[in-house]
Design a protein around this motif. Structure first.
Motif, short mmCIF file in Angstrom:
data_model
loop_
_atom_site.label_atom_id
_atom_site.label_comp_id
_atom_site.label_asym_id
_atom_site.label_seq_id
_atom_site.Cartn_x
_atom_site.Cartn_y
_atom_site.Cartn_z
N GLY A 194 51.85 113.00 22.71
CA GLY A 194 52.72 114.18 22.62
C GLY A 194 54.08 113.91 23.22
O GLY A 194 55.11 114.32 22.66
N TYR A 195 54.10 113.19 24.34
CA TYR A 195 55.38 112.84 24.97
C TYR A 195 56.19 111.92 24.06
O TYR A 195 57.40 112.10 23.89
CB TYR A 195 55.14 112.17 26.31
CG TYR A 195 56.39 111.56 26.92
CD1 TYR A 195 57.37 112.37 27.48
CD2 TYR A 195 56.59 110.18 26.89
CE1 TYR A 195 58.53 111.83 28.01
CE2 TYR A 195 57.74 109.63 27.42
CZ TYR A 195 58.71 110.45 27.98
OH TYR A 195 59.87 109.90 28.49
N ALA A 196 55.51 110.92 23.47
CA ALA A 196 56.20 110.00 22.57
C ALA A 196 56.75 110.73 21.34
O ALA A 196 57.88 110.48 20.91
CB ALA A 196 55.25 108.88 22.13
N THR A 197 55.95 111.64 20.79
CA THR A 197 56.40 112.41 19.63
C THR A 197 57.57 113.31 19.99
O THR A 197 58.54 113.43 19.22
CB THR A 197 55.24 113.26 19.08
OG1 THR A 197 54.13 112.41 18.78
CG2 THR A 197 55.67 113.99 17.80
N TYR A 198 57.51 113.94 21.15
CA TYR A 198 58.61 114.79 21.61
C TYR A 198 59.90 113.97 21.76
O TYR A 198 60.97 114.41 21.36
CB TYR A 198 58.25 115.44 22.94
CG TYR A 198 59.39 116.22 23.57
CD1 TYR A 198 59.76 117.46 23.07
CD2 TYR A 198 60.08 115.69 24.66
CE1 TYR A 198 60.81 118.17 23.64
CE2 TYR A 198 61.13 116.39 25.22
CZ TYR A 198 61.50 117.63 24.71
OH TYR A 198 62.54 118.31 25.28
N SER A 199 59.78 112.75 22.30
CA SER A 199 60.95 111.89 22.44
C SER A 199 61.53 111.54 21.07
O SER A 199 62.75 111.50 20.89
CB SER A 199 60.56 110.59 23.17
OG SER A 199 60.10 110.87 24.48
N ASN A 200 60.65 111.30 20.09
CA ASN A 200 61.12 111.04 18.72
C ASN A 200 61.87 112.23 18.15
O ASN A 200 62.91 112.08 17.50
CB ASN A 200 59.93 110.71 17.81
CG ASN A 200 59.21 109.44 18.20
OD1 ASN A 200 58.03 109.30 17.91
ND2 ASN A 200 59.89 108.51 18.86
N ILE A 201 61.34 113.43 18.39
CA ILE A 201 61.98 114.65 17.86
C ILE A 201 63.35 114.85 18.50
O ILE A 201 64.31 115.21 17.81
CB ILE A 201 61.07 115.87 18.12
CG1 ILE A 201 59.80 115.76 17.28
CG2 ILE A 201 61.81 117.17 17.80
CD1 ILE A 201 58.77 116.82 17.57
#
Length: 314
Positions: free
Chosen positions: A135-142
């Motif tokens: 979730g953290y990695a996806t949030y960083s991508n967003i």
């Protein structure tokens, strides 16, 4: 796209988001593999294979980014920028085969040969841990995508961006989060109903998600790999410069090709004033090129041809 969209190509070759996702997935693979061993869950095994495939995919993306940075040479006069697109396409294929197809195979196998799910606490704990990291990695991508998209809508940017490496990473990470949620649901339902076939169904659902994401990524990257035009803002800039210069009557033809993230090839044919000397035309072209490159430094190759008559392609 607006003027801000040119920031996309300036930073397209960054690899920090790939390295971040690689580190996250290495930790997750170890934890998922342990949980799959402890619980005997097919969904957990599917998730372990998925994260292992993600690690391999991110190594391939790093290879593509490294190759894309190689300078142009006699064999590849327009550089190696499309290496990123090639390896991004390979990642989509691996996500489809190793991730999606194996998960479906494992789901079918577990459904036909159900095994009881045990030690559920290990599985739930690891899955929640993995969701936090993914979730953290996806949030960083967003966050990174929002920085680059300018005034374009988020999903519109996903369809038009030239930064295939970031889109692939975002696709992998978002699919991973959804897969983890499905794995938790499958594990809980299987445990409390005493029917391990629900766990197998969870593995099948994860496989379907991965295949759908892989198809989307493959379609998007294929267009870039074949040769997609650059952002329309470049053409708008050329037309704007033409309107301001009294010596340029009109743009007769303009072709752009995205050679890689941050690398654009532009070929322009302009209709000039008929009373210009050779020296005047040369100066006109030099000024024209300088203005374009000032606004769009991503234009690495620019060819301007002057003419006095109409010219059309079939």
């Amino acid at each position: 796209m607006d003027q801000n969209s040119k920031e996309v190509t300036k930073v397209g070759n960054g690899s920090h988001h790939i390295i971040q996702s690689l580190i996250v997935n290495v930790v997750i693979v170890i934890s998922k593999g342990f949980a799959a061993f402890m619980t005997g869950s097919g969904a957990m095994l599917a998730e372990t294979i998925h994260s292992s495939a993600d690690c391999a995919n991110q190594l391939l993306l790093l290879l593509g980014v490294k190759q894309a940075r190689r300078p142009a040479d006699t064999q590849h006069p327009f550089g190696y920028g499309k290496s990123v697109y090639f390896w991004s396409f390979m990642v989509a294929m691996l996500l489809f085969s190793i991730g999606g197809m194996f998960s479906i195979y494992e789901g079918i196998h577990k459904y036909n040969n159900p095994e009881p799910v045990h030690e559920i606490a290990w599985g739930i704990g690891v899955l929640l841990f993995a969701i936090t990291l993914e979730g953290y990695a996806t949030y960083s991508n967003i966050v990174e995508l929002n920085k680059r998209k300018g005034s374009c809508s988020f999903f519109g940017y996903l369809r038009t961006t030239k930064d295939s490496d970031l889109i692939v990473i975002f696709g992998e990470n978002s699919a991973a989060v959804l897969g983890l949620v499905l794995a938790i649901i499958a594990l809980l339902v299987s445990y409390y109903t005493g029917d391990s076939r629900y766990d197998a169904i969870g593995s099948l659902a994860i496989g379907v998600v991965l295949i759908l994401v892989a198809i989307f990524l493959a379609v998007e990257v294929k267009s870039l790999l074949i040769g997609e035009s650059a952002d329309s803002i470049i053409l708008e800039t050329i037309e704007s410069i033409t309107l301001k210069d009294p010596l340029i009557i009109e743009v007769l033809n303009c072709r752009t090709i995205q050679q890689g993230p941050g690398e654009v090839l532009v070929c322009v044919k302009i209709k000039c004033s008929p009373d210009l000397t050779t020296q005047s035309i040369s100066q006109l072209i030099n000024n024209f090129e300088q203005e374009i490159r000032t606004v769009h430094p991503e234009v690495k190759w620019l060819y301007v041809e002057p003419d006095f008559q109409e010219w059309k392609t079939v």
